[in-house]
Design an enzyme around this catalytic site. Structure first.
Site, PDB file in Angstrom:
ATOM      1  N   SER A 141       0.839  -1.198   0.000  1.00 33.53           N
ATOM      2  CA  SER A 141       0.000   0.000   0.000  1.00 33.53           C
ATOM      3  C   SER A 141       0.871   1.245   0.000  1.00 33.53           C
ATOM      4  O   SER A 141       2.014   1.233   0.480  1.00 33.53           O
ATOM      5  CB  SER A 141      -0.892   0.007   1.251  1.00 33.53           C
ATOM      6  OG  SER A 141      -1.523   1.254   1.427  1.00 33.53           O
ATOM      7  N   TYR A 198      -2.145  -0.322  10.800  1.00 34.38           N
ATOM      8  CA  TYR A 198      -2.347  -0.704   9.395  1.00 34.38           C
ATOM      9  C   TYR A 198      -1.130  -0.328   8.553  1.00 34.38           C
ATOM     10  O   TYR A 198      -0.632  -1.138   7.770  1.00 34.38           O
ATOM     11  CB  TYR A 198      -3.596  -0.027   8.834  1.00 34.38           C
ATOM     12  CG  TYR A 198      -3.775  -0.248   7.348  1.00 34.38           C
ATOM     13  CD1 TYR A 198      -4.188  -1.486   6.863  1.00 34.38           C
ATOM     14  CD2 TYR A 198      -3.511   0.769   6.425  1.00 34.38           C
ATOM     15  CE1 TYR A 198      -4.331  -1.708   5.500  1.00 34.38           C
ATOM     16  CE2 TYR A 198      -3.651   0.552   5.062  1.00 34.38           C
ATOM     17  CZ  TYR A 198      -4.064  -0.685   4.601  1.00 34.38           C
ATOM     18  OH  TYR A 198      -4.200  -0.903   3.254  1.00 34.38           O
TER      19      TYR A 198
END
Length: 319
Positions: free
Chosen positions: A161, A186
């Site tokens: 990501s 995250y």
């Protein structure tokens, strides 16, 4: 049309996948589903690895409706449970079927409160990182066996990501015990995913394996990650609005799947590389190319230490 970094790479440029068996985690929704759909249309044999049986069966039905003749099978796999990962891998290996591509796609994002997995790990690190680390290691024998009979090297594709750029690993607190931030946990998990993908490539080269490791990211896409989980009605509504806005202004699920598909199928995808959309800030666009890797993700000593920690936590050593 040739596949170069200066041309638009679209789903129609995926080579035919006849005879190739591909496993996708989190394939019941979002990028995982759209990757599966495009691959089904190219005649791949697909394993949809999903945590929830009902959602998996609904995804299979939808897939067969949108891609008549699709060859799919459903596997129940909970990446938040090492027992589930081991049971699935043992069953898969016992079948002695080829495995050409493993797409480590599933992920959860910004769990509101620090929540433990079945094994006591912080949920995002346990699911996004340790679950996939264990799955990859356990399925490596199938990939290696396939390599001996395949003209193309089998691939492990790991989905990272843009979020990996916004944090540094705290190797002394990977479980966020000292302090828990939903978003930072995250970000840390996605940084760890990318570091492990690069480290896997280096380790496979040391043992002269034909299996390759490639990473990709979707840019900013409106995926199911914006439509989950144990949140208040207000939080769910806000996430739904954010997800719709992202789909309009940035990438849809289908567009976000393109880098994954490139990493999984393009003949020009390189071992140890990282791919993403080439639009503004790598956030959107149909053109797929090399993605920027933050300096902290290239820290090899840190990656080696992370690898050893993952080995200790999962009880698994490879390659």
């Amino acid at each position: 049309m040739s596949e170069t970094m200066n041309e638009t790479w679209k789903a129609e440029h995926i080579p035919m996948q006849t005879g190739r068996r591909i496993l996708i985690t989190g394939a019941n929704s979002g990028i995982g589903f759209h990757a599966a759909l495009k691959l089904a249309r190219k005649d791949a044999d697909l394993i949809l690895a999903c945590r929830d049986r009902r959602k998996g069966e609904e995804a299979m039905a939808r897939l067969r409706e949108e891609a008549p003749g699709a060859r799919t099978e459903l596997a129940i796999l909970d990446l938040a449970s090492l027992a589930s990962v081991r049971a699935f891998a043992a069953e898969e290996l016992a079948r002695e079927r080829p495995l050409h591509v493993l797409i480590n796609n599933a992920g959860i994002m910004a769990v509101p409160r620090r929540t433990p997995t079945a094994d006591g790990f912080e949920m995002q690190f346990g699911t996004n990182v340790l679950g996939h680390f264990a799955l990859t290691g356990l399925l490596l024998p199938a990939l290696q066996r396939t390599a001996a009979a395949s003209p193309e090297p089998p691939r492990v594709v790991t989905i990272a990501s843009l979020a990996h750029k916004r944090t540094h690993l705290d190797l002394d607190d990977l479980q966020s015990v000292k302090a828990y931030s939903p978003l930072r946990a995250y970000q840390q998990s996605k940084l760890a995913n990318l570091m492990l993908a690069l480290e896997l490539s280096r380790r496979l080269r040391v043992v002269t394996s034909s299996v390759i490791s490639v990473a990709a990211h979707p840019g900013v896409a409106s995926t199911a990650i914006f439509r989950t989980d144990d949140r208040s009605a207000a939080a769910k509504a806000l996430r739904a609005v954010i997800g719709r806005a992202i789909g309009i202004l940035l990438n849809t699920d289908a567009e976000g799947a393109l880098p994954t598909l490139f990493a999984a199928t393009a003949p020009t995808a390189k071992d140890g590389a990282y791919y993403g959309p080439q639009g503004f800030g790598e956030m959107r666009g149909e053109t797929v190319g090399p993605a920027k890797i933050a300096p902290q993700a290239l820290d090899q000593p840190a990656a080696q230490r992370l690898w050893h920690i993952c080995e200790e936590l999962t009880g698994l050593r490879y390659p």
